[in-house]
Design an enzyme around this catalytic site. Structure first.
Site, short mmCIF file in Angstrom:
data_model
loop_
_atom_site.label_atom_id
_atom_site.label_comp_id
_atom_site.label_asym_id
_atom_site.label_seq_id
_atom_site.Cartn_x
_atom_site.Cartn_y
_atom_site.Cartn_z
N PRO A 158 4.13 19.97 23.88
CA PRO A 158 4.35 19.53 22.50
C PRO A 158 3.03 19.15 21.83
O PRO A 158 2.00 19.03 22.50
CB PRO A 158 5.26 18.32 22.67
CG PRO A 158 4.98 17.81 24.04
CD PRO A 158 4.65 19.02 24.87
N CYS A 159 3.08 18.96 20.53
CA CYS A 159 1.85 18.69 19.79
C CYS A 159 1.17 17.42 20.31
O CYS A 159 1.82 16.52 20.85
CB CYS A 159 2.14 18.60 18.30
SG CYS A 159 2.75 17.00 17.75
N LEU A 160 -0.13 17.36 20.15
CA LEU A 160 -0.92 16.27 20.71
C LEU A 160 -0.56 14.91 20.12
O LEU A 160 -0.79 13.88 20.75
CB LEU A 160 -2.41 16.54 20.50
CG LEU A 160 -2.99 17.71 21.30
CD1 LEU A 160 -4.45 17.94 20.91
CD2 LEU A 160 -2.87 17.47 22.80
N SER A 204 2.19 13.62 20.02
CA SER A 204 3.21 13.00 20.86
C SER A 204 2.60 12.15 21.97
O SER A 204 3.33 11.50 22.73
CB SER A 204 4.11 14.07 21.48
OG SER A 204 3.38 14.88 22.39
#
Length: 275
Positions: free
Chosen positions: A173-175, A177
């Protein structure tokens, strides 16, 4: 059962006739891109949104995977980092991220003549706290995997059956998170986390997270790998590297990696929000 779901997915895309895929390069959206391309050929287009929250390595993977599939691949820039509703990192941060994404993709799809924007949301995602799903729905996006009831396990099974070599690729998932809700997100912090995770992956550790809280990095590995990590890794080398990246303290989470761990601080009222 899985064969039936696969045929339903093919039929769904054939009914669409043309589709633009919100394509991150993760195993979910890549499966969607594969099935869409097999059903529609050049009438399917994969689009990857680039921002500071996407690891450069993930973009390269997305390019390679799209080329392997054969699907057309376009890259666009998104600007969620310019939105204080996003960078302040509220519990519904993902809503503002996906709003930016689909506010970018929908006009592009219409401009290029694609009536549908589809994403890689799977059936399991509907049972987790995912405010971004609401933003996508509000903008008319469709989620073929979820519509057909394909779970995460089935995504990997289908990907393997279709011969996709990345069927077992870890979730990424995107950083953003990696930060506890309420801690401001900056480009520098995203880059720091990204460099730390890349460093560990180059050492051979793949399924991991580096959570960031203030000046502290917390490494999460699969629980069964923790002992091996402590016994076989040059811990001081890791500490030195992380400090070079900008962290002051480096810790190891003894519970081990668990997807969505930062959501455990949310109360039941937040988690029960119907998307």
């Amino acid at each position: 059962m899985l064969t039936e779901k696969f045929e339903q997915l093919r039929a769904l895309f054939q009914e669409m006739e043309q589709a633009l895929i919100a394509y991150s390069g993760g195993v979910d959206s890549t499966l969607v891109a594969k099935i869409a391309y097999d059903a529609l050929g050049d009438r399917a287009l994969a689009v990857t949104a680039v921002s500071p929250s996407l690891l450069p390595e993930e973009l390269e993977d997305a390019k390679i995977q799209a080329a392997t599939i054969g699907i057309g691949h376009k890259i666009v820039q998104t600007h969620e980092m310019e939105n204080p509703n996003y960078t302040s990192n509220p519990v519904n941060r993902c809503y503002f991220c996906k709003s930016e994404l689909h506010d970018t993709l929908k006009p592009l799809a219409l401009q290029l003549g694609y009536p549908y924007v589809v994403d890689g949301v799977n059936a399991d995602d509907l049972h987790d706290y995912r405010p971004g799903i609401q933003a996508a729905k509000e903008r008319g996006a469709r989620s073929p995997l979820a519509e057909v009831g394909v779970t995460k396990v089935e995504v990997r099974q289908l990907s393997q059956q279709l011969g996709l070599p990345w069927w077992d690729k870890p979730a990424q998932p995107c950083l953003s998170s990696r930060f506890p809700y309420g801690e401001e997100i900056t480009v520098a912090k995203l880059q720091r986390v990204g460099r730390a995770e890349i460093f560990l992956r180059k050492l051979g550790w793949q399924n991991l997270r580096v959570r960031s809280e203030g000046d502290t990095a917390r490494i999460e590995l699969a629980s069964e790998q923790i002992k091996e990590f402590v016994l076989t890794t040059d811990l001081q080398k890791i500490v030195s590297a992380f400090q070079d990246f900008g962290f002051i303290y480096v810790t190891l989470d003894l519970e081990g990696y668990r997807s969505g761990k930062l959501n455990q601080v949310l109360n039941r009222e937040v988690l029960s929000v119907k998307l």
